[in-house]
Write a protein that holds these residues in place. Structure first.
Motif, mmCIF file in Angstrom:
data_model
loop_
_atom_site.group_PDB
_atom_site.id
_atom_site.type_symbol
_atom_site.label_atom_id
_atom_site.label_comp_id
_atom_site.label_asym_id
_atom_site.label_seq_id
_atom_site.Cartn_x
_atom_site.Cartn_y
_atom_site.Cartn_z
ATOM 1 N N PHE A 45 -2.219 -28.206 -15.409
ATOM 2 C CA PHE A 45 -0.885 -27.947 -15.936
ATOM 3 C C PHE A 45 0.068 -29.130 -15.752
ATOM 4 C CE2 PHE A 45 -2.787 -23.829 -15.066
ATOM 5 C CZ PHE A 45 -2.594 -23.194 -16.276
ATOM 6 N N THR A 46 -0.484 -30.289 -15.375
ATOM 7 C CA THR A 46 0.322 -31.502 -15.260
ATOM 8 C C THR A 46 -0.172 -32.504 -16.296
ATOM 9 O OG1 THR A 46 0.619 -31.124 -12.876
ATOM 10 C CG2 THR A 46 1.106 -33.330 -13.702
ATOM 11 N N PRO A 47 0.522 -32.613 -17.439
ATOM 12 C CA PRO A 47 0.038 -33.480 -18.520
ATOM 13 C C PRO A 47 -0.188 -34.931 -18.098
ATOM 14 C CG PRO A 47 1.745 -32.017 -19.346
ATOM 15 C CD PRO A 47 1.709 -31.827 -17.856
ATOM 16 N N THR A 48 0.658 -35.467 -17.235
ATOM 17 C CA THR A 48 0.457 -36.849 -16.804
ATOM 18 C C THR A 48 -0.819 -37.006 -15.990
ATOM 19 O OG1 THR A 48 1.889 -36.427 -14.879
ATOM 20 C CG2 THR A 48 2.917 -37.419 -16.832
ATOM 21 N N ALA A 49 -1.173 -35.956 -15.242
ATOM 22 C CA ALA A 49 -2.409 -35.995 -14.463
ATOM 23 C C ALA A 49 -3.627 -35.938 -15.376
ATOM 24 C CB ALA A 49 -2.440 -34.841 -13.464
ATOM 25 N N VAL A 50 -3.569 -35.097 -16.406
ATOM 26 C CA VAL A 50 -4.672 -35.021 -17.365
ATOM 27 C C VAL A 50 -4.826 -36.350 -18.099
ATOM 28 C CG1 VAL A 50 -5.543 -33.857 -19.420
ATOM 29 C CG2 VAL A 50 -4.406 -32.528 -17.628
ATOM 30 N N LYS A 51 -3.706 -36.965 -18.451
ATOM 31 C CA LYS A 51 -3.769 -38.278 -19.104
ATOM 32 C C LYS A 51 -4.395 -39.308 -18.176
ATOM 33 C CE LYS A 51 -1.017 -41.774 -21.514
ATOM 34 N NZ LYS A 51 -1.669 -42.910 -20.792
ATOM 35 N N ALA A 77 -6.962 -15.500 -17.536
ATOM 36 C CA ALA A 77 -5.548 -15.816 -17.729
ATOM 37 C C ALA A 77 -5.363 -17.030 -18.637
ATOM 38 C CB ALA A 77 -4.878 -16.070 -16.383
ATOM 39 N N LEU A 78 -6.413 -17.843 -18.781
ATOM 40 C CA LEU A 78 -6.318 -19.056 -19.588
ATOM 41 C C LEU A 78 -6.656 -18.837 -21.052
ATOM 42 C CD1 LEU A 78 -8.052 -21.636 -17.208
ATOM 43 C CD2 LEU A 78 -5.620 -21.077 -17.367
ATOM 44 N N VAL A 79 -7.309 -17.723 -21.364
ATOM 45 C CA VAL A 79 -7.817 -17.531 -22.720
ATOM 46 C C VAL A 79 -7.088 -16.391 -23.415
ATOM 47 C CG1 VAL A 79 -10.070 -18.390 -21.995
ATOM 48 C CG2 VAL A 79 -9.668 -15.928 -22.102
ATOM 49 N N GLU A 80 -7.081 -16.479 -24.745
ATOM 50 C CA GLU A 80 -6.462 -15.412 -25.531
ATOM 51 C C GLU A 80 -7.312 -14.155 -25.482
ATOM 52 O OE1 GLU A 80 -4.021 -15.229 -29.701
ATOM 53 O OE2 GLU A 80 -5.847 -16.431 -29.643
ATOM 54 N N ASN A 107 0.516 -18.917 -24.693
ATOM 55 C CA ASN A 107 1.739 -18.914 -23.897
ATOM 56 C C ASN A 107 1.719 -19.943 -22.762
ATOM 57 O OD1 ASN A 107 2.900 -16.691 -25.338
ATOM 58 N ND2 ASN A 107 1.542 -15.313 -24.205
ATOM 59 N N LEU A 108 0.578 -20.596 -22.562
ATOM 60 C CA LEU A 108 0.478 -21.555 -21.465
ATOM 61 C C LEU A 108 1.141 -22.877 -21.838
ATOM 62 C CD1 LEU A 108 -3.201 -20.971 -20.297
ATOM 63 C CD2 LEU A 108 -1.104 -20.087 -19.273
ATOM 64 N N MET A 109 1.859 -23.437 -20.879
ATOM 65 C CA MET A 109 2.517 -24.726 -21.066
ATOM 66 C C MET A 109 1.634 -25.816 -20.452
ATOM 67 S SD MET A 109 5.197 -23.840 -22.722
ATOM 68 C CE MET A 109 6.171 -25.336 -22.647
ATOM 69 N N TRP A 110 0.752 -26.375 -21.248
ATOM 70 C CA TRP A 110 -0.109 -27.436 -20.768
ATOM 71 C C TRP A 110 -0.501 -28.329 -21.932
ATOM 72 C CZ3 TRP A 110 -5.391 -24.757 -19.161
ATOM 73 C CH2 TRP A 110 -5.898 -24.049 -20.238
ATOM 74 N N ASP A 111 -1.160 -29.448 -21.627
ATOM 75 C CA ASP A 111 -1.587 -30.380 -22.652
ATOM 76 C C ASP A 111 -2.872 -31.048 -22.182
ATOM 77 O OD1 ASP A 111 -1.917 -32.153 -24.716
ATOM 78 O OD2 ASP A 111 -0.144 -33.367 -24.263
ATOM 79 N N LEU A 112 -3.987 -30.505 -22.652
ATOM 80 C CA LEU A 112 -5.297 -31.047 -22.276
ATOM 81 C C LEU A 112 -5.790 -32.101 -23.266
ATOM 82 C CD1 LEU A 112 -7.085 -27.712 -21.283
ATOM 83 C CD2 LEU A 112 -6.100 -29.426 -19.743
ATOM 84 N N GLY A 113 -5.056 -32.284 -24.357
ATOM 85 C CA GLY A 113 -5.493 -33.189 -25.410
ATOM 86 C C GLY A 113 -5.600 -32.434 -26.720
#
Length: 250
Positions: A45-51, A77-80, A107-113
């Motif tokens: 859930f930390t986009p800079t960490a995933v980057k 909790a991560l999937v629809e 509804n999750l606020m994240w950015d995995l790519g």
């Protein structure tokens, strides 16, 4: 500067897990053993960490990392939704070397790519990994190697490739086996085998019955007298159009 902890020693293990949890919460990278290969992880859930994880591997956003979880509840909790077959596959193969690709919870606020609205999720069968994941929550985890090189099976191999881009290395000895996890896509009406790994195809078929593979030709002519085959071909085409992009070395 990187720190490596010998998790065969009880005190080192406790200290290493605590340091890894703190590092993940700071948005730093950690390396952990799993039941397949070693992984490099970051707070999902930390986009800079995933980057930072993708940069450390020499990879772009078009190859998003899977997410490891410490419990089935965390995964749901991560999937629809898990679709028709997801729960049966979890019951049979989790914890273990089965990665499931599902529609992500919108509804999750994240950015995995560039995930195309999906998430690849797995619960590993590794005591140290699960203990860590229960403390950190879901981690974006990719194989601990530079892109194009073999996945690390020891902490030493991971450190040789990733160096100081990783803050904490948890050394759990040699990983369980060389095969990566098997990946099954559940985003379509029929499960599709995206990558054959530690769990063989016949075992998956014994659970889900029908399983699409790369051998299923999308444009294969269908005899007009066989309606079930025609229906299957239509489902294959729909599935191919929406198939997620995944790395082959996770």
């Amino acid at each position: 500067m990187s720190r490596r902890y010998d998790c065969a020693q009880p005190m080192e293990r406790s200290r290493g897990i605590a340091e890894a949890v703190s590092a993940a919460r700071r948005g730093e990278l950690i390396v952990l053993p799993t039941d397949t290969v070693y992984g490099v992880g970051a707070d999902a859930f930390t986009p800079t960490a995933v980057k930072a994880l993708l940069d450390a591997k020499g990879r772009g956003r078009e190859m998003p990392p899977p997410v490891l979880v410490g419990s089935v509840r965390a995964a749901t909790a991560l999937v629809e939704d898990l679709g028709t077959y997801g729960q049966d596959l979890i019951d049979e193969f989790w914890p273990g070397a089965m990665t499931l690709v599902c529609r992500a919870n919108p509804n999750l606020m994240w950015d995995l790519g560039e995930t195309k609205g999906t998430v690849a999720v797995r619960m590993p069968m590794h005591e140290l990994a699960v203990e860590l994941l229960k403390e950190t929550g879901p981690l974006a985890v990719s194989s601990a190697n530079l892109t194009g090189r073999p996945a690390a099976r020891t902490a030493e191999e991971a450190e040789e490739m990733l160096g100081d881009s990783v803050s904490v290395y948890l050394d759990g000895g040699r990983s369980g086996h060389s095969d990566p996890s098997t990946i099954v896509d559940l985003t379509g009406p029929i499960p599709r085998l995206l990558r054959l790994g530690a769990i063989p195809e016949d075992k998956i078929r014994s659970v889900v019955g029908i399983l699409l593979t790369d051998e299923d030709e999308e444009d294969e002519p269908v005899p007009p007298t066989k309606e079930p085959d025609a229906e299957k071909q239509s489902l294959i085409k729909d599935d191919a159009a929406n198939r997620p992009s995944l790395s082959k070395d996770e």
